[in-house]
Design a protein around this motif. Structure first.
Motif, short mmCIF file in Angstrom:
data_model
loop_
_atom_site.label_atom_id
_atom_site.label_comp_id
_atom_site.label_asym_id
_atom_site.label_seq_id
_atom_site.Cartn_x
_atom_site.Cartn_y
_atom_site.Cartn_z
N PHE A 1 0.87 -1.18 0.00
CA PHE A 1 0.00 0.00 0.00
C PHE A 1 0.90 1.23 0.00
CE2 PHE A 1 -4.45 1.19 1.71
CZ PHE A 1 -4.44 2.40 1.03
N PRO A 2 1.06 1.93 -1.13
CA PRO A 2 1.90 3.14 -1.14
C PRO A 2 1.17 4.29 -0.44
CG PRO A 2 1.58 2.23 -3.36
CD PRO A 2 0.57 1.59 -2.48
N LEU A 3 1.85 4.95 0.49
CA LEU A 3 1.27 6.07 1.22
C LEU A 3 2.27 7.22 1.29
CD1 LEU A 3 -0.45 4.25 4.24
CD2 LEU A 3 -1.58 5.33 2.28
N SER A 4 1.78 8.38 1.64
CA SER A 4 2.66 9.54 1.79
C SER A 4 3.22 9.65 3.20
CB SER A 4 1.90 10.83 1.44
OG SER A 4 0.74 10.96 2.25
N THR A 5 2.88 8.70 4.06
CA THR A 5 3.36 8.70 5.44
C THR A 5 4.36 7.57 5.66
OG1 THR A 5 2.64 8.78 7.76
CG2 THR A 5 1.57 7.17 6.34
N VAL B 1 4.63 1.32 2.14
CA VAL B 1 5.86 1.86 1.59
C VAL B 1 5.61 3.33 1.24
CG1 VAL B 1 7.66 1.62 -0.15
CG2 VAL B 1 6.41 -0.39 0.62
N THR B 2 6.53 4.18 1.62
CA THR B 2 6.34 5.62 1.45
C THR B 2 6.66 6.05 0.02
OG1 THR B 2 6.98 5.91 3.75
CG2 THR B 2 6.93 7.88 2.39
N LEU B 3 5.82 6.95 -0.49
CA LEU B 3 6.00 7.50 -1.82
C LEU B 3 7.11 8.55 -1.84
CD1 LEU B 3 2.24 7.96 -2.64
CD2 LEU B 3 3.80 6.67 -4.09
N ARG B 4 8.02 8.43 -2.79
CA ARG B 4 8.97 9.52 -3.05
C ARG B 4 8.25 10.66 -3.77
NH1 ARG B 4 14.42 8.25 -2.61
NH2 ARG B 4 14.90 6.02 -2.43
N HIS B 5 7.44 10.29 -4.73
CA HIS B 5 6.60 11.24 -5.47
C HIS B 5 5.48 10.44 -6.11
CE1 HIS B 5 9.09 9.63 -8.74
NE2 HIS B 5 10.15 10.08 -8.10
N GLY B 6 4.46 11.14 -6.58
CA GLY B 6 3.29 10.46 -7.12
C GLY B 6 2.12 10.60 -6.17
N SER B 7 1.04 9.89 -6.48
CA SER B 7 -0.21 10.01 -5.74
C SER B 7 -0.58 8.70 -5.08
CB SER B 7 -1.33 10.45 -6.69
OG SER B 7 -2.59 10.42 -6.04
N LEU C 1 8.94 4.76 -5.06
CA LEU C 1 8.84 4.32 -3.68
C LEU C 1 10.21 4.27 -3.01
CD1 LEU C 1 6.43 1.29 -4.23
CD2 LEU C 1 5.81 3.57 -3.40
N TYR C 2 10.22 4.49 -1.70
CA TYR C 2 11.43 4.27 -0.92
C TYR C 2 11.69 2.77 -0.80
CZ TYR C 2 11.84 9.16 0.48
OH TYR C 2 12.01 10.51 0.47
N GLU C 3 12.92 2.44 -0.47
CA GLU C 3 13.33 1.03 -0.47
C GLU C 3 12.95 0.28 0.80
OE1 GLU C 3 15.37 3.53 -1.15
OE2 GLU C 3 15.74 3.31 -3.29
N VAL C 4 12.69 1.00 1.88
CA VAL C 4 12.38 0.34 3.16
C VAL C 4 10.97 0.72 3.60
CG1 VAL C 4 13.00 0.16 5.61
CG2 VAL C 4 14.79 0.25 3.86
#
Length: 235
Positions: A8-12, A50-56, A78-81
């Motif tokens: 689940f990609p999130l901004s947090t 996993v935290t988004l580097r950029h995107g929605s 996405l970040y790697e961790v």
């Protein structure tokens, strides 16, 4: 050895032991919640955050031809961790959406991102080790970092009750500080990816000392008399 995990990609940035409430409205993630709820008791009811580097966080609508939704993000977004979120409470709403309560559980490193047969993203992940017993260095650092955190919070929110209950475990303390201090996403992500508790506490001591110094200087700047003479804003 790697495992496959729903993502689940999130901004947090989620940390082990921290609570993350989510409102699930996209169909791909509704399907994921239904699958997790249906799992047997002995199977982990968790997915990867996993935290988004950029995107929605929100996917584009599928095309008019009814094709499956396009992948939400690419691996480079996405970040790697990341950290798994364990499902603790689920409330299904009348229209099929969900309000869920999750708790961070295990850190992992993303090896690859896939858009397979499932409507949501999956990742091949490698689990990152946690300190079963904090090292002597972590035990020595924890009181210093806690003192710095109390000073930081007092400067940030004067006259408020500061940390009524403090975790005894240095690892838990390091995750709590990383999640609750006002840090950038990059700083939080760096702390999540730090291999051990002692390293995380050292970084937090440096960051908190820096932030407390900045807050102290800001509070020491006098307010111009012209500002005090302005009429109050109605907003």
């Amino acid at each position: 050895m790697s495992d496959r995990l729903p993502v689940f990609p999130l901004s947090t940035v989620l940390f082990p032991g921290l609570v993350l409430p989510l409102h699930i409205f996209e169909e791909r993630y509704r399907a994921l919640v239904r699958e997790l709820v249906a799992k047997s008791e002995g199977t982990p009811h968790e997915f990867g955050v996993v935290t988004l580097r950029h995107g929605s966080e929100v996917a584009p609508d599928p095309g008019e031809d009814g094709a499956a939704p396009a992948p939400l993000v690419a691996a480079a977004d996405l970040y790697e961790v990341g950290c798994t979120a364990e499902l603790r409470h689920v409330t299904e709403l009348p229209d099929g959406r969900f309000d869920i309560m999750t708790v961070g559980r295990r850190r992992f490193s993303v090896l690859s991102i896939e858009q397979g047969a499932e409507p949501y993203l999956t990742a091949n992940v490698q689990w990152l080790p946690e300190d079963d017993e904090p090292s002597p260095a972590a035990q020595l650092l924890a009181p210093r970092v806690l003192t710095a955190f109390r000073t930081y919070l007092e400067l940030l929110r004067p006259n408020s009750e500061v940390l009524e209950q403090v975790p005894d475990d240095p690892t838990v303390l390091s995750h709590l500080i990383a999640a609750t201090a006002q840090l950038t996403v990059e700083e939080r992500q760096m702390l999540l990816a730090t291999p051990d508790t002692a390293g995380r506490l050292r970084s937090e001591l440096r960051i908190l000392t820096r932030e407390a110094g900045l807050l102290a200087r800001v509070r020491a700047v006098p307010v111009p008399l012209s500002d005090l003479a302005r009429p109050a804003s109605p907003n």
